[in-house]
Design an enzyme around this catalytic site. Structure first.
Site, PDB file in Angstrom:
ATOM      1  N   CYS A  88      18.273  39.771  10.295  1.00 43.91           N
ATOM      2  CA  CYS A  88      18.486  39.328  11.675  1.00 43.91           C
ATOM      3  C   CYS A  88      18.752  37.828  11.789  1.00 43.91           C
ATOM      4  CB  CYS A  88      17.298  39.727  12.552  1.00 43.91           C
ATOM      5  SG  CYS A  88      15.851  38.669  12.333  1.00 43.91           S
ATOM      6  N   CYS A 133       9.422  39.718   8.575  1.00 44.81           N
ATOM      7  CA  CYS A 133      10.085  38.926   9.604  1.00 44.81           C
ATOM      8  C   CYS A 133       9.474  39.270  10.952  1.00 44.81           C
ATOM      9  CB  CYS A 133      11.577  39.246   9.598  1.00 44.81           C
ATOM     10  SG  CYS A 133      12.464  38.548  11.008  1.00 44.81           S
ATOM     11  N   CYS A 136      12.410  41.072  13.378  1.00 44.54           N
ATOM     12  CA  CYS A 136      12.942  42.424  13.159  1.00 44.54           C
ATOM     13  C   CYS A 136      11.989  43.310  12.357  1.00 44.54           C
ATOM     14  CB  CYS A 136      14.307  42.360  12.481  1.00 44.54           C
ATOM     15  SG  CYS A 136      14.234  41.908  10.729  1.00 44.54           S
ATOM     16  N   CYS A 156       5.518  34.977  -1.900  1.00 44.46           N
ATOM     17  CA  CYS A 156       6.369  35.545  -2.939  1.00 44.46           C
ATOM     18  C   CYS A 156       7.395  36.460  -2.271  1.00 44.46           C
ATOM     19  CB  CYS A 156       5.492  36.329  -3.920  1.00 44.46           C
ATOM     20  SG  CYS A 156       6.379  36.953  -5.338  1.00 44.46           S
TER      21      CYS A 156
END
Ligand SMILES: [Zn+2]
Length: 173
Positions: A88, A133, A136, A156
């Protein structure tokens, strides 16, 4: 049609119960580790995600996959710029917080503000903190407590879940 999204909504009660009881059901664990219990600004059906993501991106971002260590060119990328969500485009990490962890995955000690969300990823042998995220819900990787100063954290990340945007003269933030 039983989409992943519908399943996630239907599983809300189950997830809530699992969170309280820490049920040993492996199926429930799979779903509780997913990010389907949160509401995200950007939601798409699996079909829609498949249209805009490569198979590798889909595997990592939407199915919580992990890329092969050392497979991402971003692991060795130390140019100035911003790492964005491959799904996104939300800016997630600055090159300023990137460091060489030696793991074969792009690693950062700090995300940008309001960029990521986390969830508990409880496996059979370890409990890890999953990172996704915040816009999204795409799975990015995990965060560990063995990072460098000043945070001591090691984010990571799967390089395939990130897009690198080189810094330009025009600083638009
Ligand atoms: Zn995203």
């Amino acid at each position: 049609m039983l989409t992943r999204r519908n399943f996630g909504l239907a599983g809300l009660g189950l997830v809530a119960a699992a969170a309280g009881l820490r049920t040993a059901s492996s199926h429930a664990n799979e779903e509780t580790m997913s990010t389907s219990t949160e509401t995200f600004e950007i939601t798409k059906t699996p079909e829609e995600w498949r249209k805009i993501l490569t198979p590798e991106q889909y595997y990592v971002l939407r199915e919580h996959g992990t890329e092969r260590a050392g497979s991402s060119p971003l692991d060795k990328n130390y140019a100035d710029g911003t790492y964005e969500c491959a799904a996104c485009d939300l800016p997630l990490y600055s090159s300023e917080t990137k460091f060489n962890s030696g793991t074969g995955w792009p690693s950062f000690y700090k995300p940008l503000d309001n960029a990521i969300g986390t969830s508990v990823d409880k496996g059979f042998f370890t409990t890890r903190t999953e990172v996704h995220c915040r816009r999204c819900g795409g799975h990015l990787g995990h965060v560990f407590n063995d990072g460098p100063p000043p945070t001591g954290l090691r984010y990571c990340m799967n390089g395939v879940a990130l897009k690198f945007s080189p810094k330009t003269d025009k600083s638009t933030g």
